[in-house]
Design an enzyme around this catalytic site. Structure first.
Site, PDB file in Angstrom:
ATOM      1  CB  CYS A   1      -0.906  -0.040   1.227  1.00 20.88           C
ATOM      2  SG  CYS A   1      -1.810   1.481   1.547  1.00 20.88           S
TER       3      CYS A   1
ATOM      4  CB  CYS B   1       0.361   1.847   4.083  1.00 16.75           C
ATOM      5  SG  CYS B   1      -1.367   1.333   3.992  1.00 16.75           S
TER       6      CYS B   1
END
Length: 106
Positions: free
Chosen positions: A30, A33
């Protein structure tokens, strides 16, 4: 230091904590993230002793993902006294994230 929390350690580390806890639900793949990770590390240092920062790898902990209905990453939960005090969806700039944490937890 941001600690990794698992399906089996969440209740002990987060719900039973005497300090407020910031839980970052993330995955290695991600990009948002990875962008928010250094921001959380800085906030962890700034708020040391006032709040605890932990992370959950969603790919390795499907029980927590299902338990809390995590659909977006990063999702950042803010816990105080074993109760969910707030949730932040997606990456945020440091100032905005700090304000969300301080408002909900401290």
């Amino acid at each position: 230091m941001i600690v990794e929390v698992t399906d089996s350690s969440f209740d002990e580390v987060v719900l039973a904590s005497s300090r407020p806890v910031v839980v970052d639900y993330r995955a290695q793949w991600c990009l948002p993230c990875r962008l928010v990770e250094p921001v959380l590390a800085e906030l962890d240092e700034e708020l040391a002793g006032r709040a605890r920062f932990v992370q959950v790898d969603c790919d390795l902990n499907p029980g927590l993902v299902a338990r809390f209905g995590i659909l977006t990453m990063p999702t950042i939960q803010l816990w105080r006294d074993g109760e969910l005090a707030g949730v932040v969806f997606g990456a945020r700039p440091k100032g905005a994230l700090r304000e969300e944490i301080l408002t909900a937890l401290l």
